[in-house]
Design a protein around this motif. Structure first.
Motif, PDB file in Angstrom:
ATOM      1  N   PHE A   1       0.827  -1.209   0.000  1.00 11.15           N
ATOM      2  CA  PHE A   1       0.000   0.000   0.000  1.00 11.15           C
ATOM      3  C   PHE A   1       0.859   1.257   0.000  1.00 11.15           C
ATOM      4  CE2 PHE A   1      -2.394   3.389   2.124  1.00 11.15           C
ATOM      5  CZ  PHE A   1      -3.530   3.415   1.319  1.00 11.15           C
ATOM      6  N   ARG A   2       0.494   2.226  -0.818  1.00 18.25           N
ATOM      7  CA  ARG A   2       1.125   3.541  -0.825  1.00 18.25           C
ATOM      8  C   ARG A   2       0.059   4.579  -0.521  1.00 18.25           C
ATOM      9  NH1 ARG A   2       4.677   0.719  -0.383  1.00 18.25           N
ATOM     10  NH2 ARG A   2       6.488   0.339  -1.726  1.00 18.25           N
ATOM     11  N   THR A   3       0.315   5.398   0.467  1.00 20.47           N
ATOM     12  CA  THR A   3      -0.650   6.424   0.823  1.00 20.47           C
ATOM     13  C   THR A   3      -0.740   7.475  -0.279  1.00 20.47           C
ATOM     14  OG1 THR A   3      -1.341   7.956   2.576  1.00 20.47           O
ATOM     15  CG2 THR A   3       1.008   7.884   2.063  1.00 20.47           C
ATOM     16  N   LYS A   4      -1.940   8.009  -0.473  1.00 18.59           N
ATOM     17  CA  LYS A   4      -2.161   9.052  -1.471  1.00 18.59           C
ATOM     18  C   LYS A   4      -2.312  10.383  -0.741  1.00 18.59           C
ATOM     19  CE  LYS A   4      -5.316  10.493  -5.182  1.00 18.59           C
ATOM     20  NZ  LYS A   4      -6.571  10.164  -5.921  1.00 18.59           N
TER      21      LYS A   4
ATOM     22  N   SER B   1       2.853  12.699   6.487  1.00 16.33           N
ATOM     23  CA  SER B   1       1.710  11.900   6.042  1.00 16.33           C
ATOM     24  C   SER B   1       0.766  11.533   7.181  1.00 16.33           C
ATOM     25  CB  SER B   1       2.187  10.616   5.344  1.00 16.33           C
ATOM     26  OG  SER B   1       2.627   9.664   6.286  1.00 16.33           O
ATOM     27  N   GLY B   2       1.204  11.707   8.425  1.00 12.95           N
ATOM     28  CA  GLY B   2       0.349  11.368   9.555  1.00 12.95           C
ATOM     29  C   GLY B   2       0.255   9.880   9.788  1.00 12.95           C
ATOM     30  N   PHE B   3       1.258   9.298  10.461  1.00  9.09           N
ATOM     31  CA  PHE B   3       1.228   7.896  10.920  1.00  9.09           C
ATOM     32  C   PHE B   3       1.387   6.844   9.820  1.00  9.09           C
ATOM     33  CE2 PHE B   3      -1.800   9.808  14.207  1.00  9.09           C
ATOM     34  CZ  PHE B   3      -0.787  10.033  15.126  1.00  9.09           C
ATOM     35  N   TYR B   4       1.872   7.212   8.645  1.00 10.48           N
ATOM     36  CA  TYR B   4       2.079   6.136   7.671  1.00 10.48           C
ATOM     37  C   TYR B   4       3.499   6.110   7.120  1.00 10.48           C
ATOM     38  CZ  TYR B   4       1.302   2.413   4.456  1.00 10.48           C
ATOM     39  OH  TYR B   4       1.408   1.197   3.809  1.00 10.48           O
ATOM     40  N   ASP B   5       3.859   7.043   6.244  1.00  9.43           N
ATOM     41  CA  ASP B   5       5.226   7.046   5.726  1.00  9.43           C
ATOM     42  C   ASP B   5       6.239   7.224   6.854  1.00  9.43           C
ATOM     43  OD1 ASP B   5       4.370   6.651   3.141  1.00  9.43           O
ATOM     44  OD2 ASP B   5       4.389   8.784   2.616  1.00  9.43           O
TER      45      ASP B   5
ATOM     46  N   THR C   1       1.732   6.175  19.138  1.00  8.83           N
ATOM     47  CA  THR C   1       1.002   5.580  18.018  1.00  8.83           C
ATOM     48  C   THR C   1       1.964   4.934  17.032  1.00  8.83           C
ATOM     49  OG1 THR C   1      -0.754   7.230  18.254  1.00  8.83           O
ATOM     50  CG2 THR C   1      -0.620   6.058  16.150  1.00  8.83           C
ATOM     51  N   LEU C   2       3.051   5.635  16.704  1.00 11.27           N
ATOM     52  CA  LEU C   2       4.044   5.086  15.788  1.00 11.27           C
ATOM     53  C   LEU C   2       4.731   3.857  16.374  1.00 11.27           C
ATOM     54  CD1 LEU C   2       5.604   8.401  14.432  1.00 11.27           C
ATOM     55  CD2 LEU C   2       4.188   6.773  13.159  1.00 11.27           C
TER      56      LEU C   2
ATOM     57  N   ASP D   1      -4.789  17.834  10.539  1.00 12.78           N
ATOM     58  CA  ASP D   1      -3.589  17.032  10.286  1.00 12.78           C
ATOM     59  C   ASP D   1      -3.780  16.027   9.148  1.00 12.78           C
ATOM     60  OD1 ASP D   1      -2.257  18.368  12.223  1.00 12.78           O
ATOM     61  OD2 ASP D   1      -2.136  16.712  13.661  1.00 12.78           O
ATOM     62  N   ILE D   2      -4.947  15.979   8.553  1.00  9.96           N
ATOM     63  CA  ILE D   2      -5.192  15.035   7.454  1.00  9.96           C
ATOM     64  C   ILE D   2      -4.560  15.575   6.176  1.00  9.96           C
ATOM     65  CG2 ILE D   2      -6.935  13.949   5.994  1.00  9.96           C
ATOM     66  CD1 ILE D   2      -8.837  13.966   8.374  1.00  9.96           C
ATOM     67  N   ARG D   3      -3.628  14.820   5.636  1.00  8.46           N
ATOM     68  CA  ARG D   3      -3.006  15.179   4.352  1.00  8.46           C
ATOM     69  C   ARG D   3      -3.352  14.151   3.277  1.00  8.46           C
ATOM     70  NH1 ARG D   3       1.442  18.495   5.788  1.00  8.46           N
ATOM     71  NH2 ARG D   3       0.759  19.665   7.627  1.00  8.46           N
ATOM     72  N   PHE D   4      -3.944  13.027   3.678  1.00 10.09           N
ATOM     73  CA  PHE D   4      -4.221  11.922   2.763  1.00 10.09           C
ATOM     74  C   PHE D   4      -5.655  11.973   2.264  1.00 10.09           C
ATOM     75  CE2 PHE D   4      -4.682  10.627   7.192  1.00 10.09           C
ATOM     76  CZ  PHE D   4      -5.974  10.140   7.230  1.00 10.09           C
ATOM     77  N   ASP D   5      -5.984  11.071   1.372  1.00  3.01           N
ATOM     78  CA  ASP D   5      -7.317  10.995   0.771  1.00  3.01           C
ATOM     79  C   ASP D   5      -8.306  10.424   1.791  1.00  3.01           C
ATOM     80  OD1 ASP D   5      -9.572  10.654  -0.736  1.00  3.01           O
ATOM     81  OD2 ASP D   5      -8.699   9.200  -2.138  1.00  3.01           O
TER      82      ASP D   5
END
Length: 307
Positions: A53-56, A151-155, A188-189, A222-226
């Protein structure tokens, strides 16, 4: 007002504004995405999901917090590690000063709170050094003026995994005795990293949030993703992958921070059903005042697991 005091003020102000948003603005904002009563338990292992999975990111840019220069504290060295696709990101980490001995020392990767690293975070980790651990605290992409997009908790988990490899290859550090702990965002991380690798003997997430749906419902800025893609939330939600922990875990929260203690009991029950050694406890105090006792508990837990 000194530079350090000014940065502390801005961080506190941002936290207060976020809290106000959570209590005053969210009835209208919450409709932007669905917040499930109970996030589903995913079928696949988290590490495998991350490989595919790659975050968008719909917005690209630095981490949101004000920051101070990454000058190393007096009792630490500044080192660098590479992360990102092809290692294109060079990021800073602080490592406690230590003497190499005949027997390698255990290492702790400590993940700071918030979205910028500062001296105040480093002051928390002295008990680990006093207990004989080599401590590494990594900054992450987009933090403190560095390269990369928040990215907020992903990348950011990729950065933590890259920092783990840097720690395990430090001279005089025992690669078979590595531990991970973190506070708040770092908590969280810590959960998500402990689901992504077998490198750690144990993990202690402190004041982490196991439910990204609820977290971003409180902090939509803080949401930068889809956010139209439910899976984007799930890959940031430890509850969805509670069966994926790859080491013993002790989940800690302050008794006066119930809004951070999202579903710890459900996380524990799901993880135990998968055979994970996991514990949860609350410590007297709030999001910050409970930290000394929580760090002391983490050291006890690490000692017990390593025995």
């Amino acid at each position: 007002m000194s530079s350090q005091e000014r940065n502390a003020f801005f961080r506190q102000r941002r936290g207060l504004l976020a809290g106000m948003a959570g209590s005053l603005l969210l009835p209208s904002l919450a409709n932007a995405f669905d917040v499930p009563d109970v996030p589903r338990l995913a079928k696949h292992d988290y590490a495998g999901v991350r490989r595919h999975f790659r975050t968008k990111l719909l917005q690209k840019g630095p981490a949101p917090d004000k920051y101070e220069p990454l000058t190393a504290p007096a009792d630490a060295d500044r080192i660098f590690y590479r992360s990102g696709y092809g290692g294109e990101l060079e990021l800073t980490a602080w490592v406690s000063k230590y003497k190499r001995e005949q027997k390698p020392k255990p290492g702790i990767l400590f993940l700071h709170g918030g979205n910028a690293m500062g001296i105040g975070h480093w002051q928390l980790v002295k008990p680990y050094m006093d207990a004989g651990y080599v401590v590494m605290m990594p900054s992450l992409r987009g933090e403190n003026g560095q390269m990369g997009n928040f990215s907020g908790f992903y990348d950011e988990v990729d950065d933590v995994l890259a920092a783990t490899e840097r720690l395990r290859h430090l001279p005089g550090v025992d690669p078979e005795r590595l531990f991970i702990a973190g506070h708040s965002v770092g908590g969280t991380l810590t959960m998500l990293t402990a689901m992504s690798t077998h490198r750690f003997r144990a993990a202690v997430p402190i004041s982490g949030n196991a439910d990204a749906f609820r977290f971003f419902n409180r902090y939509p800025e803080d949401i930068r993703f889809d956010d139209s893609n439910t899976h984007e939330f799930e890959v940031r939600t430890a509850l969805c992958y509670a069966h994926s922990f790859k080491c013993p875990v002790r989940v800690l929260h302050g008794k006066e921070e119930s809004h951070f203690n999202d579903r710890a009991d459900l996380l524990v029950s799901r993880a135990r059903a998968a055979g994970t050694h996991i514990e949860a406890d609350t410590v007297a105090g709030n999001h910050t005042s409970a930290l000394p006792a929580e760090i002391a508990q983490s050291i006890q837990f690490f000692h017990g697991v390593a025995a």
